[in-house]
Scaffold this motif. Structure first.
Motif, PDB file in Angstrom:
ATOM      1  N   LEU A 116     127.925 121.631  22.254  1.00 51.64           N
ATOM      2  CA  LEU A 116     127.161 122.797  22.707  1.00 51.64           C
ATOM      3  C   LEU A 116     126.318 123.386  21.581  1.00 51.64           C
ATOM      4  CD1 LEU A 116     129.801 124.564  24.982  1.00 51.64           C
ATOM      5  CD2 LEU A 116     127.815 123.196  25.695  1.00 51.64           C
ATOM      6  N   HIS A 117     126.867 123.430  20.382  1.00 50.77           N
ATOM      7  CA  HIS A 117     126.152 124.032  19.250  1.00 50.77           C
ATOM      8  C   HIS A 117     125.002 123.148  18.758  1.00 50.77           C
ATOM      9  CE1 HIS A 117     125.682 126.874  15.985  1.00 50.77           C
ATOM     10  NE2 HIS A 117     125.708 125.886  15.109  1.00 50.77           N
ATOM     11  N   TYR A 118     125.272 121.882  18.558  1.00 51.25           N
ATOM     12  CA  TYR A 118     124.276 121.017  17.939  1.00 51.25           C
ATOM     13  C   TYR A 118     123.370 120.281  18.920  1.00 51.25           C
ATOM     14  CZ  TYR A 118     126.592 122.002  13.577  1.00 51.25           C
ATOM     15  OH  TYR A 118     127.112 122.648  12.488  1.00 51.25           O
ATOM     16  N   TYR A 119     123.880 119.909  20.070  1.00 49.41           N
ATOM     17  CA  TYR A 119     123.058 119.182  21.033  1.00 49.41           C
ATOM     18  C   TYR A 119     122.342 120.119  21.997  1.00 49.41           C
ATOM     19  CZ  TYR A 119     124.977 114.663  19.593  1.00 49.41           C
ATOM     20  OH  TYR A 119     125.326 113.544  18.893  1.00 49.41           O
ATOM     21  N   GLU A 120     122.990 121.235  22.342  1.00 49.00           N
ATOM     22  CA  GLU A 120     122.394 122.187  23.278  1.00 49.00           C
ATOM     23  C   GLU A 120     121.819 123.419  22.576  1.00 49.00           C
ATOM     24  OE1 GLU A 120     121.750 121.722  26.441  1.00 49.00           O
ATOM     25  OE2 GLU A 120     122.674 119.747  26.344  1.00 49.00           O
ATOM     26  N   ASP A 121     121.924 123.473  21.265  1.00 51.19           N
ATOM     27  CA  ASP A 121     121.405 124.587  20.456  1.00 51.19           C
ATOM     28  C   ASP A 121     121.903 125.954  20.924  1.00 51.19           C
ATOM     29  OD1 ASP A 121     119.882 122.942  18.740  1.00 51.19           O
ATOM     30  OD2 ASP A 121     118.286 122.827  20.237  1.00 51.19           O
ATOM     31  N   MET A 122     123.158 125.995  21.349  1.00 54.79           N
ATOM     32  CA  MET A 122     123.726 127.273  21.779  1.00 54.79           C
ATOM     33  C   MET A 122     124.250 128.038  20.574  1.00 54.79           C
ATOM     34  SD  MET A 122     125.739 126.372  25.325  1.00 54.79           S
ATOM     35  CE  MET A 122     126.273 128.076  25.575  1.00 54.79           C
ATOM     36  N   LYS A 123     124.078 129.348  20.627  1.00 51.91           N
ATOM     37  CA  LYS A 123     124.584 130.218  19.575  1.00 51.91           C
ATOM     38  C   LYS A 123     126.084 130.399  19.748  1.00 51.91           C
ATOM     39  CE  LYS A 123     120.287 132.537  18.985  1.00 51.91           C
ATOM     40  NZ  LYS A 123     119.377 133.538  19.322  1.00 51.91           N
ATOM     41  N   ILE A 124     126.739 130.761  18.674  1.00 47.98           N
ATOM     42  CA  ILE A 124     128.186 130.933  18.671  1.00 47.98           C
ATOM     43  C   ILE A 124     128.614 131.938  19.741  1.00 47.98           C
ATOM     44  CG2 ILE A 124     130.110 131.859  17.301  1.00 47.98           C
ATOM     45  CD1 ILE A 124     128.817 130.358  14.896  1.00 47.98           C
ATOM     46  N   GLU A 125     127.884 133.036  19.863  1.00 50.51           N
ATOM     47  CA  GLU A 125     128.221 134.058  20.852  1.00 50.51           C
ATOM     48  C   GLU A 125     128.143 133.500  22.273  1.00 50.51           C
ATOM     49  OE1 GLU A 125     125.795 134.516  18.428  1.00 50.51           O
ATOM     50  OE2 GLU A 125     127.186 135.526  17.080  1.00 50.51           O
ATOM     51  N   ASP A 126     127.126 132.669  22.529  1.00 51.33           N
ATOM     52  CA  ASP A 126     126.964 132.088  23.860  1.00 51.33           C
ATOM     53  C   ASP A 126     128.070 131.071  24.165  1.00 51.33           C
ATOM     54  OD1 ASP A 126     124.678 133.609  24.242  1.00 51.33           O
ATOM     55  OD2 ASP A 126     123.354 132.042  23.453  1.00 51.33           O
ATOM     56  N   ILE A 127     128.437 130.283  23.168  1.00 45.55           N
ATOM     57  CA  ILE A 127     129.545 129.334  23.341  1.00 45.55           C
ATOM     58  C   ILE A 127     130.829 130.107  23.617  1.00 45.55           C
ATOM     59  CG2 ILE A 127     130.956 127.558  22.225  1.00 45.55           C
ATOM     60  CD1 ILE A 127     128.432 126.810  20.587  1.00 45.55           C
ATOM     61  N   SER A 128     131.025 131.172  22.876  1.00 43.58           N
ATOM     62  CA  SER A 128     132.201 132.014  23.047  1.00 43.58           C
ATOM     63  C   SER A 128     132.321 132.519  24.481  1.00 43.58           C
ATOM     64  CB  SER A 128     132.118 133.197  22.071  1.00 43.58           C
ATOM     65  OG  SER A 128     133.093 134.158  22.354  1.00 43.58           O
ATOM     66  N   LYS A 129     131.237 133.010  25.015  1.00 41.16           N
ATOM     67  CA  LYS A 129     131.236 133.513  26.398  1.00 41.16           C
ATOM     68  C   LYS A 129     131.449 132.379  27.396  1.00 41.16           C
ATOM     69  CE  LYS A 129     128.262 137.409  25.325  1.00 41.16           C
ATOM     70  NZ  LYS A 129     126.903 137.932  25.377  1.00 41.16           N
ATOM     71  N   SER A 130     130.790 131.251  27.175  1.00 41.46           N
ATOM     72  CA  SER A 130     130.899 130.123  28.105  1.00 41.46           C
ATOM     73  C   SER A 130     132.311 129.549  28.151  1.00 41.46           C
ATOM     74  CB  SER A 130     129.923 129.012  27.732  1.00 41.46           C
ATOM     75  OG  SER A 130     128.613 129.422  27.954  1.00 41.46           O
ATOM     76  N   LEU A 131     132.947 129.471  27.003  1.00 42.74           N
ATOM     77  CA  LEU A 131     134.285 128.873  26.931  1.00 42.74           C
ATOM     78  C   LEU A 131     135.410 129.904  27.014  1.00 42.74           C
ATOM     79  CD1 LEU A 131     133.735 126.159  24.165  1.00 42.74           C
ATOM     80  CD2 LEU A 131     133.542 125.932  26.646  1.00 42.74           C
ATOM     81  N   LYS A 132     135.016 131.181  27.041  1.00 44.95           N
ATOM     82  CA  LYS A 132     135.984 132.284  27.108  1.00 44.95           C
ATOM     83  C   LYS A 132     136.978 132.234  25.957  1.00 44.95           C
ATOM     84  CE  LYS A 132     135.481 133.001  32.022  1.00 44.95           C
ATOM     85  NZ  LYS A 132     136.085 133.008  33.339  1.00 44.95           N
ATOM     86  N   ILE A 133     136.420 132.059  24.753  1.00 44.99           N
ATOM     87  CA  ILE A 133     137.209 132.131  23.526  1.00 44.99           C
ATOM     88  C   ILE A 133     136.456 133.048  22.568  1.00 44.99           C
ATOM     89  CG2 ILE A 133     138.328 129.875  23.780  1.00 44.99           C
ATOM     90  CD1 ILE A 133     136.290 128.709  21.840  1.00 44.99           C
ATOM     91  N   SER A 134     137.118 133.533  21.551  1.00 49.74           N
ATOM     92  CA  SER A 134     136.481 134.468  20.623  1.00 49.74           C
ATOM     93  C   SER A 134     135.436 133.753  19.758  1.00 49.74           C
ATOM     94  CB  SER A 134     137.532 135.109  19.724  1.00 49.74           C
ATOM     95  OG  SER A 134     138.046 134.152  18.819  1.00 49.74           O
ATOM     96  N   PRO A 135     134.447 134.500  19.267  1.00 44.49           N
ATOM     97  CA  PRO A 135     133.464 133.905  18.350  1.00 44.49           C
ATOM     98  C   PRO A 135     134.130 133.302  17.111  1.00 44.49           C
ATOM     99  CG  PRO A 135     132.648 136.007  19.147  1.00 44.49           C
ATOM    100  CD  PRO A 135     134.077 135.878  19.622  1.00 44.49           C
ATOM    101  N   SER A 136     135.186 133.949  16.622  1.00 43.53           N
ATOM    102  CA  SER A 136     135.866 133.392  15.441  1.00 43.53           C
ATOM    103  C   SER A 136     136.547 132.067  15.782  1.00 43.53           C
ATOM    104  CB  SER A 136     136.875 134.382  14.864  1.00 43.53           C
ATOM    105  OG  SER A 136     137.875 134.695  15.800  1.00 43.53           O
ATOM    106  N   ALA A 137     137.041 131.927  17.003  1.00 42.97           N
ATOM    107  CA  ALA A 137     137.632 130.652  17.424  1.00 42.97           C
ATOM    108  C   ALA A 137     136.563 129.569  17.493  1.00 42.97           C
ATOM    109  CB  ALA A 137     138.338 130.800  18.770  1.00 42.97           C
ATOM    110  N   VAL A 138     135.370 129.937  17.968  1.00 44.73           N
ATOM    111  CA  VAL A 138     134.260 128.978  18.010  1.00 44.73           C
ATOM    112  C   VAL A 138     133.914 128.535  16.594  1.00 44.73           C
ATOM    113  CG1 VAL A 138     131.825 128.635  18.585  1.00 44.73           C
ATOM    114  CG2 VAL A 138     133.299 129.884  20.168  1.00 44.73           C
ATOM    115  N   LYS A 139     133.796 129.485  15.683  1.00 42.45           N
ATOM    116  CA  LYS A 139     133.465 129.163  14.288  1.00 42.45           C
ATOM    117  C   LYS A 139     134.527 128.253  13.668  1.00 42.45           C
ATOM    118  CE  LYS A 139     131.015 133.479  13.467  1.00 42.45           C
ATOM    119  NZ  LYS A 139     131.057 134.778  12.771  1.00 42.45           N
ATOM    120  N   GLN A 140     135.785 128.561  13.939  1.00 46.74           N
ATOM    121  CA  GLN A 140     136.876 127.757  13.390  1.00 46.74           C
ATOM    122  C   GLN A 140     136.851 126.344  13.963  1.00 46.74           C
ATOM    123  OE1 GLN A 140     138.666 128.773  10.906  1.00 46.74           O
ATOM    124  NE2 GLN A 140     139.906 126.946  10.770  1.00 46.74           N
ATOM    125  N   ARG A 141     136.599 126.232  15.263  1.00 48.06           N
ATOM    126  CA  ARG A 141     136.527 124.905  15.886  1.00 48.06           C
ATOM    127  C   ARG A 141     135.335 124.123  15.367  1.00 48.06           C
ATOM    128  NH1 ARG A 141     138.351 125.819  22.210  1.00 48.06           N
ATOM    129  NH2 ARG A 141     140.394 126.703  21.716  1.00 48.06           N
TER     130      ARG A 141
END
Length: 161
Positions: A116-141
């Motif tokens: 999602l981040h590299y192929y779809e150019d989604m921002k961390i906040e948007d990934i967080s909302k889409s996957l229903k996880i915290s932004p810090s969890a997205v960053k850690q993953r």
């Protein structure tokens, strides 16, 4: 204003690759990913009135694709192997097949955020909302996913990290 039919057609044309790849990343099966695509767009037809705007549409499609894919994997209790290049023919536009295969081999929680981040150019906040996880969890993953990806790619003799 687009008619409902044109809205669905335009959405399918614009986002079918994204939905397919999200599903493929989770299910590891080309056939299952096509089924997920159909399910996602059927659900869109039923829920089109709930879509607020373009950004919401993309996030909604990704969220539904993730949910449907996880449900399928859970219910079938299996992951199909993505070990042959012929299963990747649909993704020929991907610039680097070796990199795509490495991303696809990551555990789902890392592969999904990397995709999602590299192929779809989604921002961390948007990934967080889409996957229903915290932004810090997205960053850690993302961090752990990149580390795992680097390890995988370093094993490839012909791949320059």
């Amino acid at each position: 204003m687009l008619s409902a039919e044109n809205f669905i057609e335009n959405t399918v044309n614009k986002y079918s690759d994204t939905v397919y790849r999200v599903a493929l990343n989770i299910t590891r099966s080309r056939e299952d990913s096509f089924d997920i695509c159909q399910e996602v767009f059927v659900r869109l037809i039923k829920n089109k009135d709930k879509i607020k705007d373009e950004k919401h549409l993309k996030a909604w499609l990704i969220r539904v694709a993730v949910n449907c894919s996880r449900t399928l994997v859970k219910n079938r209790n299996r992951l199909a192997s993505l070990d042959s290049a012929r299963e990747l023919t649909y993704i020929q536009e991907t610039k680097d097949l070796t990199l795509w295969q490495a991303v696809s081999s990551l555990p789902e929680k890392y592969g999904t955020v990397i995709y999602l981040h590299y192929y779809e150019d989604m921002k961390i906040e948007d990934i967080s909302k889409s996957l229903k996880i915290s932004p810090s969890a997205v960053k850690q993953r993302l961090k752990r996913g990149r580390e795992k990806l680097k390890t995988i790619l370093e094993r490839e003799e012909n791949y320059d990290v």
